[in-house]
Design an enzyme around this catalytic site. Structure first.
Site, PDB file in Angstrom:
ATOM      1  N   LYS A  92     -12.637  52.009   3.790  1.00 42.97           N
ATOM      2  CA  LYS A  92     -11.601  50.808   3.617  1.00 42.97           C
ATOM      3  C   LYS A  92     -11.221  50.134   4.004  1.00 42.97           C
ATOM      4  O   LYS A  92     -11.025  48.296   3.676  1.00 42.97           O
ATOM      5  CB  LYS A  92     -11.500  51.217   1.548  1.00 42.97           C
ATOM      6  CG  LYS A  92     -12.129  52.271   0.461  1.00 42.97           C
ATOM      7  CD  LYS A  92     -11.891  52.004  -0.016  1.00 42.97           C
ATOM      8  CE  LYS A  92     -12.413  53.409  -1.367  1.00 42.97           C
ATOM      9  NZ  LYS A  92     -13.601  54.213  -0.368  1.00 42.97           N
ATOM     10  N   SER A 130     -13.892  56.867   2.909  1.00 43.54           N
ATOM     11  CA  SER A 130     -13.173  55.979   2.325  1.00 43.54           C
ATOM     12  C   SER A 130     -12.004  55.414   3.370  1.00 43.54           C
ATOM     13  O   SER A 130     -11.539  54.658   3.280  1.00 43.54           O
ATOM     14  CB  SER A 130     -12.749  56.214   1.000  1.00 43.54           C
ATOM     15  OG  SER A 130     -13.395  56.668  -0.295  1.00 43.54           O
TER      16      SER A 130
END
Length: 518
Positions: A65, A62
């Site tokens: 992102k 992540s």
């Protein structure tokens, strides 16, 4: 600030293998654009005896992102440029539709799509393809809160962003990242590899020193929300790029890390793929990453031009290590919380009827409680007879009610104590029209079990545990993504005659999914 206490920092880093036990990892500290510390240990593959190095690539999960949002800002401009495309993407919506800025800031109110894969019958080690992601996201009709009012982590926000970026530019996100981000930042080996099954340069491990470490199997395809693989040296290059461009008014990281607010003007904890934190009065920006077998975290303190990076090929607490490294670099001593003795009146389960969320509290000893509310347990420090807090949550108890506050999420809930026994008449089949998915509950030998069925398959049976009258918990500790949803909360509804008519199923990542009894 004075110079970094390098001996203290080095002592912390050299103790990481002992304090965060696992196969291997890599860490770095950067200050003023220069490498202060760069260290790798252990093995990238235990069976092959392949050593971990600063050049070893790992999934950054992540942490990707922020790079998706960087492409958005660099190639397209402000998020509002894609609002009409988002309206076409979410064309089944019945509620107020979120804006693209809400997606970037995790304020969309959309339920996390990895959590929803569980409700749609996915197996943790199953294959998840791009068309299945769009199938799931484009069938959504509702949010679990009004967009812009709260914070809720949602991987689907960034999956949608990736689809919209590719649609708008006519180019793949992989090409855009390579050209617009990785090349200017000199991230020489960073690459978007959306299919987790294709990455084999380093092995991620499930388990611990009690159960042993086993290679994790991942077969999902992700894009925008994760998917980048990079080495420690690549991540150091990103921190150096941030430092080089710090005075540029239109610099990419300055735009990414600019403060954000909720619709009511309250400061928000997240923006453009970055989490905002504070330590010792200093603002931090960064992000963590997780997939089965992998954990990573980066933090940047712009005021002091310091960055810390931690990458593990096991499921250790990289976020904790990166923050402690940052505190050591900043010269911030460890906090010494003041704790009071736990009052037994805290312990038990508490329900917020409006959201269907359940708070479970148990004694953790030493003036602490273990709380289960979000995706994993939190340790709460008891600061008074009726007050407790963690880094995320504050609790204030008033008899049979707890007032729960999560300031960063703009969330305030009244939690009511659950008293009494749960009735056992919940077996049956239930249907979610929005997900076109079923929940099957059965009773076997007096124990209740549940399974999810949908377009992704039929899940294993999971045991249910009663929390109180018409409230049950269904733990799911392994799913396609990490962390898993944790405990699903099942709140049953009855008609005037006492017959069950339906159930609300939810967790912190995906609240308030309505099922009717068939």
């Amino acid at each position: 600030m004075p110079n970094i206490d390098l001996p203290t920092l080095e002592a912390f880093v050299h103790a990481i293998p002992q304090n965060y036990k696992g196969p291997g990892g890599a860490v770095a500290v950067v200050r003023n654009g220069e490498i202060v510390l760069r260290h790798a240990w252990g093995f990238a593959d235990l069976a092959a005896r392949k050593a971990m190095t600063p050049e070893t690539r790992m999934p950054i999960c992540s942490v990707s992102k922020q790079f998706t949002c960087a492409v958005l800002l660099d190639c397209i401009g402000e998020p509002e440029m894609l609002d009409s495309a988002l309206a076409a993407y979410l064309d089944q919506f019945e509620d107020g539709r979120p804006a693209v800025r809400d997606l970037c800031n995790n304020q969309s109110g959309l339920r996390d799509y990895w959590a929803l894969t569980v409700l749609c019958g996915a197996a943790p080690e199953g294959i998840f393809l791009p068309d299945q992601a769009q199938n799931l996201l484009r069938r959504l009709k509702t949010t679990h809160f009004a967009p812009g009012t709260h914070y809720s982590y949602c991987n689907g926000n960034f999956r949608i962003l990736a689809d919209l970026i590719e649609q708008h530019t006519g180019r793949s996100l992989a090409d855009l990242l390579a050209e617009r981000i990785f090349a200017p930042a000199a991230m020489k080996t960073a690459e978007l590899i959306p299919d987790t099954a294709l990455f084999n340069e380093c092995t991620g491990y499930e388990g611990d020193t009690v159960r042993g470490f086993l290679p994790a199997i991942n077969r999902i395809h992700w894009l925008g929300d994760a998917g980048i693989c990079a080495s420690l040296d690549d991540m150091i290059a990103w921190e150096q790029f941030i430092d080089r461009t710090r005075h540029d008014e239109n610099g990419l990281y300055r735009r990414l890390s600019s403060p954000q607010t909720f619709a009511d003007g309250a400061p928000a904890p997240y923006g453009f793929g970055l989490k905002f934190e504070e330590t010792g009065g200093k603002r931090l920006t960064g992000h963590g990453g997780a997939l089965r077998g992998w954990r990573c975290q980066r933090w940047h303190c712009a005021d002091e031009r310091i960055s810390t990076i931690v990458m593990f090929n096991f499921e250790g607490n990289a976020s904790d290590a990166a923050l402690k490294m940052m505190n050591a670099a900043l010269g911030i001593p460890p906090a010494k919380p003041v704790r009071a003795q736990a009052n037994p009146g805290w312990f038990g389960s508490w329900l917020n009827p409006e959201t269907g969320l359940v708070l479970s509290l148990e004694d953790a000893g030493g003036g602490r409680m273990k709380a289960r509310f979000g995706t994993g347990p939190e340790i709460m420090d008891i600061s008074g007879e009726n007050e407790a807090q963690s880094s995320m949550t504050t609790l204030r108890r008033d008899g049979d009610m707890i007032h729960l506050a999560r300031k960063d999420e703009n969330l305030h809930l009244a939690m009511h104590r659950l008293k009494g026994e749960a009735r056992q008449d919940i077996a049956g089949r239930y249907r979610s029209d929005e997900l076109e998915a079923d929940l099957l509950l059965v009773s076997e030998g007096g124990a209740i079990y549940g399974a999810f069925e949908g377009f992704l398959g039929k899940s294993d049976m999971y045991p249910l545990y009663a929390a109180g009258p018409d409230v049950w918990l269904l733990p799911v500790q392994r799913s396609m993504d990490a962390p898993s949803p944790g405990e699903w909360k099942l709140v049953f509804h009855r008609d005037a005659a006492g017959r069950i008519t339906g159930v609300t199923v939810g967790c912190w990542l995906a609240r308030g999914v309505e099922y009717k009894r068939l």
